[in-house]
Design a protein around this motif. Structure first.
Motif, PDB file in Angstrom:
ATOM      1  N   ASP A  26      -0.866   9.509 -11.318  1.00  0.00           N
ATOM      2  CA  ASP A  26      -0.842   9.608 -12.376  1.00  0.00           C
ATOM      3  C   ASP A  26       0.759   9.822 -12.478  1.00  0.00           C
ATOM      4  OD1 ASP A  26      -2.535   9.324 -14.556  1.00  0.00           O
ATOM      5  OD2 ASP A  26      -3.251  11.415 -14.049  1.00  0.00           O
ATOM      6  N   VAL A  27       1.545  10.266 -10.669  1.00  0.00           N
ATOM      7  CA  VAL A  27       2.760  10.598 -10.867  1.00  0.00           C
ATOM      8  C   VAL A  27       4.011  10.336 -10.040  1.00  0.00           C
ATOM      9  CG1 VAL A  27       2.338  13.219 -10.656  1.00  0.00           C
ATOM     10  CG2 VAL A  27       2.348  10.978  -8.237  1.00  0.00           C
ATOM     11  N   CYS A  28       2.861   8.727 -10.394  1.00  0.00           N
ATOM     12  CA  CYS A  28       3.596   7.381  -9.411  1.00  0.00           C
ATOM     13  C   CYS A  28       5.035   6.876 -10.201  1.00  0.00           C
ATOM     14  CB  CYS A  28       2.259   6.307  -8.781  1.00  0.00           C
ATOM     15  SG  CYS A  28       3.664   5.564  -7.750  1.00  0.00           S
ATOM     16  N   PRO A  29       5.980   6.624 -10.149  1.00  0.00           N
ATOM     17  CA  PRO A  29       7.147   5.929 -11.260  1.00  0.00           C
ATOM     18  C   PRO A  29       6.836   4.333 -11.230  1.00  0.00           C
ATOM     19  CG  PRO A  29       8.243   6.354  -8.638  1.00  0.00           C
ATOM     20  CD  PRO A  29       6.340   7.491  -8.541  1.00  0.00           C
ATOM     21  N   TRP A  30       5.844   3.810 -10.247  1.00  0.00           N
ATOM     22  CA  TRP A  30       5.040   2.164 -10.213  1.00  0.00           C
ATOM     23  C   TRP A  30       4.732   2.416 -11.490  1.00  0.00           C
ATOM     24  CZ3 TRP A  30       9.121  -0.818  -8.750  1.00  0.00           C
ATOM     25  CH2 TRP A  30       9.730  -0.586  -7.773  1.00  0.00           C
ATOM     26  N   ASN A  31       3.996   3.217 -11.704  1.00  0.00           N
ATOM     27  CA  ASN A  31       2.780   3.055 -12.611  1.00  0.00           C
ATOM     28  C   ASN A  31       3.804   3.623 -14.383  1.00  0.00           C
ATOM     29  OD1 ASN A  31       0.134   2.743 -12.139  1.00  0.00           O
ATOM     30  ND2 ASN A  31       0.214   4.787 -11.343  1.00  0.00           N
TER      31      ASN A  31
ATOM     32  N   ARG B 254       7.647  -0.436  -0.981  1.00  0.00           N
ATOM     33  CA  ARG B 254       9.341   0.019  -1.756  1.00  0.00           C
ATOM     34  C   ARG B 254       8.433   1.443  -2.676  1.00  0.00           C
ATOM     35  NH1 ARG B 254      11.577  -4.796  -3.644  1.00  0.00           N
ATOM     36  NH2 ARG B 254      10.405  -6.273  -4.150  1.00  0.00           N
ATOM     37  N   CYS B 255       8.056   2.063  -1.068  1.00  0.00           N
ATOM     38  CA  CYS B 255       7.807   3.858  -1.700  1.00  0.00           C
ATOM     39  C   CYS B 255       9.632   4.240  -1.242  1.00  0.00           C
ATOM     40  CB  CYS B 255       6.890   4.239  -1.162  1.00  0.00           C
ATOM     41  SG  CYS B 255       5.093   4.293  -2.064  1.00  0.00           S
ATOM     42  N   GLY B 256      10.063   3.932  -0.651  1.00  0.00           N
ATOM     43  CA  GLY B 256      11.226   4.247  -0.093  1.00  0.00           C
ATOM     44  C   GLY B 256      10.865   6.149  -0.023  1.00  0.00           C
ATOM     45  N   SER B 257      12.224   7.284   0.024  1.00  0.00           N
ATOM     46  CA  SER B 257      11.733   8.085   0.295  1.00  0.00           C
ATOM     47  C   SER B 257      10.919   9.013  -0.885  1.00  0.00           C
ATOM     48  CB  SER B 257      13.072   8.657  -0.139  1.00  0.00           C
ATOM     49  OG  SER B 257      14.377   8.217  -1.217  1.00  0.00           O
ATOM     50  N   CYS B 258      10.053   8.345  -1.553  1.00  0.00           N
ATOM     51  CA  CYS B 258       9.536   8.827  -2.819  1.00  0.00           C
ATOM     52  C   CYS B 258       8.392   9.481  -1.779  1.00  0.00           C
ATOM     53  CB  CYS B 258       9.432   8.329  -3.512  1.00  0.00           C
ATOM     54  SG  CYS B 258       8.403   8.399  -4.475  1.00  0.00           S
ATOM     55  N   THR B 259       8.256  11.116  -2.278  1.00  0.00           N
ATOM     56  CA  THR B 259       7.328  11.713  -1.897  1.00  0.00           C
ATOM     57  C   THR B 259       5.999  12.430  -2.907  1.00  0.00           C
ATOM     58  OG1 THR B 259       8.469  13.922  -1.810  1.00  0.00           O
ATOM     59  CG2 THR B 259       8.106  11.859  -0.009  1.00  0.00           C
ATOM     60  N   ARG B 260       6.396  11.441  -4.053  1.00  0.00           N
ATOM     61  CA  ARG B 260       5.743  12.869  -5.130  1.00  0.00           C
ATOM     62  C   ARG B 260       4.548  12.993  -5.408  1.00  0.00           C
ATOM     63  NH1 ARG B 260       8.648  11.237 -10.653  1.00  0.00           N
ATOM     64  NH2 ARG B 260      10.650  11.092 -10.742  1.00  0.00           N
ATOM     65  N   CYS B 261       3.446  12.085  -5.023  1.00  0.00           N
ATOM     66  CA  CYS B 261       1.841  11.835  -5.129  1.00  0.00           C
ATOM     67  C   CYS B 261       1.492  12.319  -3.937  1.00  0.00           C
ATOM     68  CB  CYS B 261       1.513  10.210  -4.581  1.00  0.00           C
ATOM     69  SG  CYS B 261       2.092   9.488  -3.019  1.00  0.00           S
ATOM     70  N   ILE B 262       2.332  12.441  -2.809  1.00  0.00           N
ATOM     71  CA  ILE B 262       2.107  14.021  -1.691  1.00  0.00           C
ATOM     72  C   ILE B 262       2.564  14.606  -2.571  1.00  0.00           C
ATOM     73  CG2 ILE B 262       2.900  14.668   0.506  1.00  0.00           C
ATOM     74  CD1 ILE B 262       4.323  11.887   0.954  1.00  0.00           C
TER      75      ILE B 262
ATOM     76  N   LEU C 273      -3.132   0.325  -3.921  1.00  0.00           N
ATOM     77  CA  LEU C 273      -1.702  -1.926  -3.810  1.00  0.00           C
ATOM     78  C   LEU C 273      -1.307  -1.006  -5.275  1.00  0.00           C
ATOM     79  CD1 LEU C 273      -2.446  -3.788  -2.134  1.00  0.00           C
ATOM     80  CD2 LEU C 273      -3.260  -4.685  -4.306  1.00  0.00           C
ATOM     81  N   ILE C 274      -0.218  -1.278  -4.912  1.00  0.00           N
ATOM     82  CA  ILE C 274       0.935  -1.259  -6.173  1.00  0.00           C
ATOM     83  C   ILE C 274       1.357  -2.395  -5.971  1.00  0.00           C
ATOM     84  CG2 ILE C 274       2.808  -0.228  -6.993  1.00  0.00           C
ATOM     85  CD1 ILE C 274       2.444   2.797  -5.282  1.00  0.00           C
ATOM     86  N   ASN C 275       1.496  -2.666  -7.690  1.00  0.00           N
ATOM     87  CA  ASN C 275       1.658  -4.292  -7.438  1.00  0.00           C
ATOM     88  C   ASN C 275       3.662  -3.599  -7.976  1.00  0.00           C
ATOM     89  OD1 ASN C 275       2.660  -6.652  -9.999  1.00  0.00           O
ATOM     90  ND2 ASN C 275       1.271  -7.690  -8.535  1.00  0.00           N
TER      91      ASN C 275
ATOM     92  N   ILE D  14       0.874  -1.344   0.292  1.00  0.00           N
ATOM     93  CA  ILE D  14       0.099   0.265  -0.074  1.00  0.00           C
ATOM     94  C   ILE D  14       0.818   1.160   0.030  1.00  0.00           C
ATOM     95  CG2 ILE D  14      -1.761   1.272   1.000  1.00  0.00           C
ATOM     96  CD1 ILE D  14      -2.948  -1.656   1.492  1.00  0.00           C
ATOM     97  N   GLY D  15       1.378   2.297  -1.271  1.00  0.00           N
ATOM     98  CA  GLY D  15       2.244   3.213  -1.477  1.00  0.00           C
ATOM     99  C   GLY D  15       1.332   4.372  -0.462  1.00  0.00           C
ATOM    100  N   LYS D  16       2.222   5.437  -0.346  1.00  0.00           N
ATOM    101  CA  LYS D  16       1.712   6.110   0.263  1.00  0.00           C
ATOM    102  C   LYS D  16       0.514   7.208  -0.167  1.00  0.00           C
ATOM    103  CE  LYS D  16       6.721   7.279   1.895  1.00  0.00           C
ATOM    104  NZ  LYS D  16       7.897   7.815   1.148  1.00  0.00           N
ATOM    105  N   ASN D  17       0.255   7.209  -1.300  1.00  0.00           N
ATOM    106  CA  ASN D  17      -1.062   7.623  -2.102  1.00  0.00           C
ATOM    107  C   ASN D  17      -2.597   6.440  -1.482  1.00  0.00           C
ATOM    108  OD1 ASN D  17      -0.494   5.196  -3.582  1.00  0.00           O
ATOM    109  ND2 ASN D  17      -0.756   6.203  -5.603  1.00  0.00           N
ATOM    110  N   THR D  18      -1.931   5.517  -0.989  1.00  0.00           N
ATOM    111  CA  THR D  18      -3.276   4.683  -0.102  1.00  0.00           C
ATOM    112  C   THR D  18      -3.632   3.676  -1.514  1.00  0.00           C
ATOM    113  OG1 THR D  18      -5.219   5.399  -0.432  1.00  0.00           O
ATOM    114  CG2 THR D  18      -3.894   6.190   1.356  1.00  0.00           C
TER     115      THR D  18
HETATM  116  S1  SF4 Z   1       3.836   7.938  -6.144  1.00  0.00           S
HETATM  117 FE1  SF4 Z   1       6.361   7.334  -5.443  1.00  0.00          FE
HETATM  118  S2  SF4 Z   1       5.047   7.482  -2.046  1.00  0.00           S
HETATM  119 FE2  SF4 Z   1       3.813   7.982  -3.687  1.00  0.00          FE
HETATM  120  S3  SF4 Z   1       2.621   5.475  -4.021  1.00  0.00           S
HETATM  121 FE3  SF4 Z   1       4.462   5.969  -5.319  1.00  0.00          FE
HETATM  122  S4  SF4 Z   1       5.804   5.156  -5.049  1.00  0.00           S
HETATM  123 FE4  SF4 Z   1       5.505   5.405  -2.996  1.00  0.00          FE
END
Ligand code: SF4
Ligand code: SF4
Length: 361
Positions: free
Chosen positions: A260-265, A195-203, A166-168, A160-164
């Motif tokens: 949209d901003v999440c690198p995993w997408n 795997r969000c690590g230090s990323c805060t893009r969504c926030i 579910l991220i695969n 569960i990412g910081k954007n709440t």
């Molecule tokens: S944008 Fe970064 S912090 Fe937000 S859910 Fe994606 S990986 Fe996690």
């Protein structure tokens, strides 16, 4: 739906984890895993989230159904395992935000096509036909009180990412989830690491700062629904608080920014499901404001947009028009300012005020 009970000792032998996951793929699910049908520690966090008032006006999350979410066996007494399964819905069209055109109505990607409840349920029903006789089951697609995202995590489908969301790791977060409770004990999957690590893009990208700190270590972030564009444009039946409206931009149903901003997408695969291809991709705001109730029904009756209802949708279109203030919107907004529904009336008047202000400047 539950089938008649029979002793499980023999059926358990005939239903294996491998068969079930293979059938899930064959029935059209892109992701599948198994979680135990037991309470999860995440329930405590859900309770705290509700106590902090973060669920805003979503009564179905805070009333008697809240307690039902504590244990999935409230949904099926005999449940021992939960098959959690997902279907991707990302169609080839770009993210609406990249169009950079405030005169188009932005509808969240998940709502571009057919209603996912029906699509997922049909797939689960196909799968149910393969279950050995005597296995009890219940299909839940987003309508039963079940912590679906948390059980999906427990079933190994993602974190569960910081954007709440579910991220695969390989497939991103653009998928619909459903569950099938089963009366058979099967080996469960293992949740993947966060795997969000230090990323805060969504926030950082959220226009209303709706992703807020919890004040605890895990999870460190939570959604304040009362600030979220998705809540206000889909779930709320009230007028949107005025200080928030300017941040809504052209969103008329939901918001995808934090996905949209999440690198995993970035490399999220596209769906081939015909039902999830767009029916109305970013239609002009003027067209949407002029829809009669009958036309709204014809366009959106079988899509998730229906949930906002005609009145809620018109209210949202008025907000978007106020955020793209143009003289040519005035006649339509003047009509909507006479609407019987107070929130539409109020938002139309607010939009007219924004236009008047823009014309003065
Ligand atoms: S944008 Fe970064 S912090 Fe937000 S859910 Fe994606 S990986 Fe996690
Ligand atoms: S859906 Fe939009 S408003 Fe809600 S948290 Fe995500 S970016 Fe913020």
């Amino acid at each position: 739906m539950a089938l008649p009970s029979t002793p499980l000792a023999s059926t358990a032998l005939r239903l294996t984890r491998e068969d079930l996951l293979r059938w899930a793929r064959e029935c059209g699910f892109d992701l599948a895993g198994i979680a135990p049908a037991q309470p999860l520690p995440e329930f405590k966090f859900y309770e705290q989230w509700v106590q902090r008032g973060r669920a805003a006006g979503m009564g179905y999350l805070t009333d008697h159904r809240m307690e039902a979410r504590r244990d999935p066996r409230h949904l099926l007494n005999s449940a021992q395992s939960i098959l959690m399964a997902g279907v991707l819905y990302k169609s080839p069209q770009p993210s609406i935000g990249t169009l950079d055109d405030p005169t188009r109505a932005w509808i969240s990607r998940y709502a571009w096509g057919a209603d996912y409840h029906d699509v997922l349920r049909a797939r689960f029903e196909l799968l149910a036909k393969r279950l050995p006789a005597g296995v009890e089951y219940r299909i839940c697609v987003d309508t039963a009180p079940l912590l679906e995202r948390d059980y999906a995590r427990a079933a190994g489908l993602g974190w569960i990412g910081k954007n709440t969301c579910l991220i695969n790791q390989g497939q991103g977060s653009w998928f619909f989830l459903g569950a099938m409770l089963l009366s058979v004990e099967l080996p469960a999957d293992v949740p993947p690491p966060d795997r969000c690590g230090s990323c805060t893009r969504c926030i950082d990208a959220c226009p209303t700062q709706a992703i807020v700190p919890t004040g605890q270590a895990v999870p460190a972030w939570e959604l304040d629904a009362g600030l979220c564009i998705s809540y206000h444009t889909i779930e709320s039946r009230e007028a949107t608080p005025e200080p928030l409206r300017a941040a809504f931009g052209s969103h008329v149903f939901g918001c995808d920014i934090c996905q949209d901003v999440c690198p995993w997408n970035r490399r999220a695969p596209q769906t081939e499901v015909a039902e999830f291809q767009p029916r109305a991709f970013a239609p002009p705001l003027e067209q949407m404001a002029a829809l009669t109730e009958e036309q709204f029904r014809a366009l959106f009756r079988e899509t998730p947009v229906w949930r906002a209802k005609y009145r809620g949708f018109l209210r949202n279109v008025c907000t978007a028009m106020g955020n793209a203030p143009r003289r040519e919107y005035q006649p339509l907004l003047e009509q909507l300012a006479q609407h019987a529904y107070p929130a539409v009336k109020q938002h139309a008047q607010w939009a007219l005020d924004q236009i008047a202000k823009a014309l003065r400047e």
